[in-house]
Structures are given as structure tokens and as C-alpha cells.
Design a protein around this motif. Structure first.
Motif, PDB file in Angstrom:
ATOM      1  N   MET A   1       1.143  -1.413  -0.417  1.00 51.35           N
ATOM      2  CA  MET A   1       0.072  -0.147   0.180  1.00 51.35           C
ATOM      3  C   MET A   1       0.979   0.702   0.466  1.00 51.35           C
ATOM      4  N   ASP A   2       0.847   1.926  -1.278  1.00 44.17           N
ATOM      5  CA  ASP A   2       1.678   3.453  -1.200  1.00 44.17           C
ATOM      6  C   ASP A   2       1.299   4.397   0.271  1.00 44.17           C
ATOM      7  N   GLU A   3       1.787   5.171   0.547  1.00 45.73           N
ATOM      8  CA  GLU A   3       1.084   5.660   1.632  1.00 45.73           C
ATOM      9  C   GLU A   3       1.342   7.274   1.028  1.00 45.73           C
ATOM     10  N   ILE A   4      -0.042   8.060   1.868  1.00 47.66           N
ATOM     11  CA  ILE A   4      -0.452   8.851   1.393  1.00 47.66           C
ATOM     12  C   ILE A   4       0.452  10.274   1.699  1.00 47.66           C
ATOM     13  N   GLU A   5       0.988  11.543   0.871  1.00 45.49           N
ATOM     14  CA  GLU A   5       2.054  12.205   1.048  1.00 45.49           C
ATOM     15  C   GLU A   5       0.513  13.794   1.057  1.00 45.49           C
ATOM     16  N   VAL A   6       0.348  14.577   2.203  1.00 46.96           N
ATOM     17  CA  VAL A   6       0.393  15.379   2.636  1.00 46.96           C
ATOM     18  C   VAL A   6       0.513  16.601   2.686  1.00 46.96           C
ATOM     19  N   ARG A   7       0.780  18.042   1.947  1.00 49.39           N
ATOM     20  CA  ARG A   7       1.748  18.614   1.975  1.00 49.39           C
ATOM     21  C   ARG A   7       0.610  20.120   1.808  1.00 49.39           C
ATOM     22  N   GLU A   8       1.260  21.262   1.687  1.00 47.36           N
ATOM     23  CA  GLU A   8       0.676  22.531   1.491  1.00 47.36           C
ATOM     24  C   GLU A   8       1.265  22.712   0.066  1.00 47.36           C
ATOM     25  N   LEU A   9       0.177  23.152  -1.214  1.00 45.06           N
ATOM     26  CA  LEU A   9       1.342  23.110  -2.439  1.00 45.06           C
ATOM     27  C   LEU A   9       1.382  24.783  -2.454  1.00 45.06           C
ATOM     28  N   ALA A  10       2.351  25.132  -3.113  1.00 46.68           N
ATOM     29  CA  ALA A  10       3.292  26.107  -3.831  1.00 46.68           C
ATOM     30  C   ALA A  10       2.394  26.655  -4.658  1.00 46.68           C
ATOM     31  N   PRO A  11       2.465  27.742  -5.220  1.00 47.24           N
ATOM     32  CA  PRO A  11       1.622  28.707  -5.692  1.00 47.24           C
ATOM     33  C   PRO A  11       1.553  28.039  -7.155  1.00 47.24           C
ATOM     34  N   SER A  12       3.311  28.030  -7.365  1.00 46.85           N
ATOM     35  CA  SER A  12       3.552  27.634  -8.716  1.00 46.85           C
ATOM     36  C   SER A  12       2.896  26.017  -8.573  1.00 46.85           C
TER      37      SER A  12
ATOM     38  N   ARG B   1      -7.428  14.138   7.028  1.00 46.12           N
ATOM     39  CA  ARG B   1      -7.702  14.191   7.825  1.00 46.12           C
ATOM     40  C   ARG B   1      -6.644  14.750   8.979  1.00 46.12           C
ATOM     41  N   GLU B   2      -6.221  13.552   9.058  1.00 44.56           N
ATOM     42  CA  GLU B   2      -4.789  13.722  10.152  1.00 44.56           C
ATOM     43  C   GLU B   2      -4.484  14.535  10.203  1.00 44.56           C
ATOM     44  N   PHE B   3      -3.216  15.367   8.660  1.00 43.66           N
ATOM     45  CA  PHE B   3      -2.469  16.242   8.292  1.00 43.66           C
ATOM     46  C   PHE B   3      -3.039  17.563   9.018  1.00 43.66           C
ATOM     47  N   LEU B   4      -4.358  17.157   8.654  1.00 44.05           N
ATOM     48  CA  LEU B   4      -5.450  18.568   9.273  1.00 44.05           C
ATOM     49  C   LEU B   4      -5.227  18.879  10.983  1.00 44.05           C
ATOM     50  N   CYS B   5      -5.377  17.888  11.485  1.00 47.44           N
ATOM     51  CA  CYS B   5      -5.357  17.330  12.997  1.00 47.44           C
ATOM     52  C   CYS B   5      -4.283  17.932  13.296  1.00 47.44           C
TER      53      CYS B   5
ATOM     54  N   ARG C   1     -17.590   9.769   5.652  1.00 44.02           N
ATOM     55  CA  ARG C   1     -16.869   8.388   6.647  1.00 44.02           C
ATOM     56  C   ARG C   1     -15.816   8.713   7.657  1.00 44.02           C
ATOM     57  N   PRO C   2     -14.645   8.530   6.812  1.00 38.54           N
ATOM     58  CA  PRO C   2     -13.038   8.599   7.585  1.00 38.54           C
ATOM     59  C   PRO C   2     -13.086  10.403   8.305  1.00 38.54           C
ATOM     60  N   PHE C   3     -14.124  10.662   8.105  1.00 37.56           N
ATOM     61  CA  PHE C   3     -14.211  12.673   9.546  1.00 37.56           C
ATOM     62  C   PHE C   3     -15.294  11.686  10.236  1.00 37.56           C
ATOM     63  N   THR C   4     -16.350  11.880   9.939  1.00 36.23           N
ATOM     64  CA  THR C   4     -16.836  11.279  11.000  1.00 36.23           C
ATOM     65  C   THR C   4     -17.163  10.380  11.789  1.00 36.23           C
ATOM     66  N   TRP C   5     -16.503   8.899  11.285  1.00 40.11           N
ATOM     67  CA  TRP C   5     -16.110   7.809  12.282  1.00 40.11           C
ATOM     68  C   TRP C   5     -14.362   7.950  13.604  1.00 40.11           C
ATOM     69  N   ASN C   6     -14.120   9.125  12.944  1.00 42.36           N
ATOM     70  CA  ASN C   6     -12.901  10.060  13.893  1.00 42.36           C
ATOM     71  C   ASN C   6     -13.138  10.972  15.181  1.00 42.36           C
ATOM     72  N   GLY C   7     -14.837  11.182  14.734  1.00 39.48           N
ATOM     73  CA  GLY C   7     -15.127  12.523  16.638  1.00 39.48           C
ATOM     74  C   GLY C   7     -15.475  13.237  15.037  1.00 39.48           C
ATOM     75  N   TRP C   8     -15.451  13.900  14.085  1.00 33.94           N
ATOM     76  CA  TRP C   8     -15.916  15.613  13.283  1.00 33.94           C
ATOM     77  C   TRP C   8     -17.288  15.044  13.385  1.00 33.94           C
ATOM     78  N   ASN C   9     -18.104  16.241  14.140  1.00 39.74           N
ATOM     79  CA  ASN C   9     -19.262  16.462  13.528  1.00 39.74           C
ATOM     80  C   ASN C   9     -19.519  16.268  12.387  1.00 39.74           C
ATOM     81  N   SER C  10     -20.950  16.159  12.077  1.00 40.92           N
ATOM     82  CA  SER C  10     -21.497  16.148  10.782  1.00 40.92           C
ATOM     83  C   SER C  10     -23.044  16.973  11.124  1.00 40.92           C
TER      84      SER C  10
END
Length: 335
Positions: free
Chosen positions: A1-12, A113-117, A136-145
Motif C-alpha cells: 500500500m503506497d503511503e499518502i503524503e499531504v502538504r501545502e501546495l506552492a502557488p507554482s 484528516r490526520e494532516f489537518l489535525c 465517514r473518514p471524518f465522522t468515524w473519527n469524532g468529527w461533527n457532521s
């Protein structure tokens, strides 16, 4: 399983983001860097676009407007003034297996979700566009909906068979008053009508004129929408809609009406003629953002629309939750 990397995008990298918006089924004009940039520049918003990468390929992400509330709370929201939705996007899996598609979706959203938290936010509010169903990836982890609604006017149907008697009467009133409709793209005209709506309520418009000037410039340069008006016999614009193009649809994004012409059927005439025009251009439906305010919802019901839900998820830190609780206690005591 390939890991997902999350980061802020540069304007470019915004060009890559816009390609994702174009390809993702739930991508809208509200997600594009051009549209988001109008909020950033005109309203001085702190815009960040977070991207999710798998093996170097952008497969998801979310735009976020960030602000500090009184220097105490760090707040993030995927929407701003005049935007109904602009939340997470994903590149849909090409797999024929439902289980694989769900797995890919959840991997991207869980990583986001994990990155934002971990970014130190005290409050996060994400509003998904209509059609994005699996939160569900949000609601299953305690986020309100919560849920909001928009209306879908099916352009494949016969409008004359679906409109109510009230709408028919208003169309007759508009015809007797000599009202006509046409397409023009004039920010001055639109902002005049838009301001009248708020002036009647003794309120300031939520955005300055420059905001609409930038929107109209975008419409002209990239053909992403149009302005439709009802005019009095002497040529004065008395009602208007700003319609933006979506995937197989248009979004009736913003509307304005001169209150003095409120009983002349100008708005009914706009919707009726828009329906016929868009049907002739092979659009499939109109997305009418008027289902969450009772008086607007009642009016649109006269065209027999279908209700479409869209979803909101919210996160609160322990500190923010405590402050919200204290606020509610104080408010109750002052009632």
C-alpha cells in the motif's frame, strides 16, 4: 500500500490542483485557484491549498481559508463569503471493485484528516460539494457532521408540466408588465441590484464591488458563466442571476432583485427563460442554491425541483470545545 503524503501546495503547483478540480467528479469552479484567488486578493484571506500525493501524483486535497480569531483561536474553513461549498476533492479510483474504490477514497481522506489535525487548528469546517457522499473518514473519527441542501432542476423535463399555478400567474404578470430577459455581463448593473437587496435590510453587502469586478473578469476571460437579467420596457435591469458553469450543469450562484419590482414576476421570468435557454444548449440540470432559506426554498418549489444534499464536517480542539461550552452557558444565563 503506497503511503499518502499531504502538504501545502506552492502557488507554482496550482496548475496541478486545477487539473484535479477538472477531473474530479465533485470539482467545481469554487475549487479552482482562479476563484479562490479572488477571495484571497479582494477580501485579504489567508488561502492555503493542501494536496494529497501518492507516488508523486496529486490524488486529492482541500482548499482552506485560515484566520486567527482575536489572536486566540486558529480557524480553518473551506468556504468564505459568497461560497456555498468548496471542500475536499479526490481523484476517483478507476477500479471496477467497489471495495477498492472505497479503500482508495478512505486512504486519501484519512491522510488529509490526520494532516489537518496536526496543523494546530482549534476549529476546522469543511463543506463538501453536492455529489460527494462518503464523509465517514471524518465522522468515524469524532468529527461533527451536518447536512445542507441545494435544488436540482432537471433540464430534460418539460418545464411547462412542472411549474405551479403561482409561477404561471407571475409569468403572466411579467409578460403584461413588458419584462424581457437577456444575457449581459456588467458588474456595475449587477452590483447595483445586489446592493439594493441589502439596503432594504439596512445591511452592508457581504463583498465589495471589486469582488464582482474580478468575477466578471474571470467569466469573460475563461467563459465560466454568464449574467442573465430581467429588464423593464425602458431597459432598466430589475432582476439578475449570476450563473456559473459546472459539469453538465449550471450553478445559480447569486441573484439580485430591485425590491420595487418584487411583485412583477421578474425572478420567475428569469428562471423560466434560463431553463429553456440551458435546455437548448444541452445542459442536464440547473443547480439552484436556494434550498436552505425558507422563503427562497418555497419560491423554487414552484418549479418542481429535486432536493440534493451536501455535507459539512467540523472539528473542534479541546480548548475550542471548552470555549464554546462556556459561551453557551453564559448565553443561556443572559436569556
Amino acid at each position: 500500500m503506497d503511503e499518502i503524503e499531504v502538504r501545502e501546495l506552492a502557488p507554482s503547483e496550482y496548475g496541478k490542483w486545477d487539473l484535479l478540480v477538472e477531473k474530479a467528479s465533485s470539482g467545481t469552479l469554487f475549487h479552482t485557484s482562479d476563484f479562490l484567488g479572488i477571495f484571497r486578493d479582494v477580501l485579504s484571506k489567508d488561502l492555503r491549498i493542501y494536496g494529497c500525493f501518492r507516488n508523486g501524483e496529486l490524488v486529492g486535497g482541500c482548499p482552506l481559508f485560515v484566520r486567527n480569531f482575536k489572536g486566540i483561536l486558529k480557524i480553518g474553513s473551506s468556504i468564505s463569503n459568497m461560497t456555498h461549498y468548496s471542500g475536499p476533492l479526490i481523484m476517483e479510483s478507476a477500479s471496477s471493485k467497489v471495495s477498492k474504490r472505497v479503500q482508495d477514497t478512505h486512504e486519501i481522506l484519512n491522510s488529509l484528516r490526520e494532516f489537518l489535525c496536526k496543523q494546530g487548528f482549534d476549529s476546522i469546517n469543511l463543506v463538501f460539494s453536492p455529489g460527494f457522499e462518503d464523509i465517514r473518514p471524518f465522522t468515524w473519527n469524532g468529527w461533527n457532521s451536518s447536512v445542507r441542501y441545494t435544488y436540482k432542476l432537471d433540464l430534460k423535463e418539460n418545464i411547462d408540466n412542472n411549474i405551479s399555478r403561482k409561477i404561471r400567474r407571475e409569468l403572466k404578470t411579467a409578460e403584461e408588465a413588458g419584462l424581457k430577459t437577456r444575457v449581459i455581463n456588467d458588474p456595475d448593473t449587477y452590483y447595483r441590484l445586489f446592493s439594493l437587496v441589502y439596503e432594504k435590510q439596512n445591511l452592508e453587502p457581504p463583498v465589495p464591488k471589486e469582488f464582482f469586478e474580478r468575477v466578471f473578469k474571470l467569466i469573460q476571460e475563461k467563459d465560466v458563466g454568464y449574467m442573465f437579467v430581467s429588464e423593464a420596457p425602458e431597459g432598466e435591469a430589475v432582476a439578475s442571476h449570476l450563473n456559473l458553469y459546472g459539469k453538465k450543469c449550471t450553478v445559480t450562484w447569486s441573484s439580485a432583485l430591485n425590491p420595487a419590482y418584487g411583485r412583477m414576476g421578474a425572478n420567475s421570468l428569469l428562471y423560466y427563460n434560463e431553463f429553456l435557454d440551458l435546455k437548448s444548449r444541452n445542459f442536464e440540470y440547473m443547480n439552484v442554491m436556494a434550498a436552505n432559506v425558507p422563503r427562497f426554498a418555497d419560491f423554487i418549489m414552484g418549479f418542481s425541483p429535486k432536493l440534493m444534499p451536501f455535507y459539512i464536517v467540523s472539528y473542534y480542539s479541546k480548548r475550542c470545545s471548552l470555549m464554546r461550552t462556556l459561551h453557551d452557558i453564559v448565553y443561556e444565563k443572559t436569556e
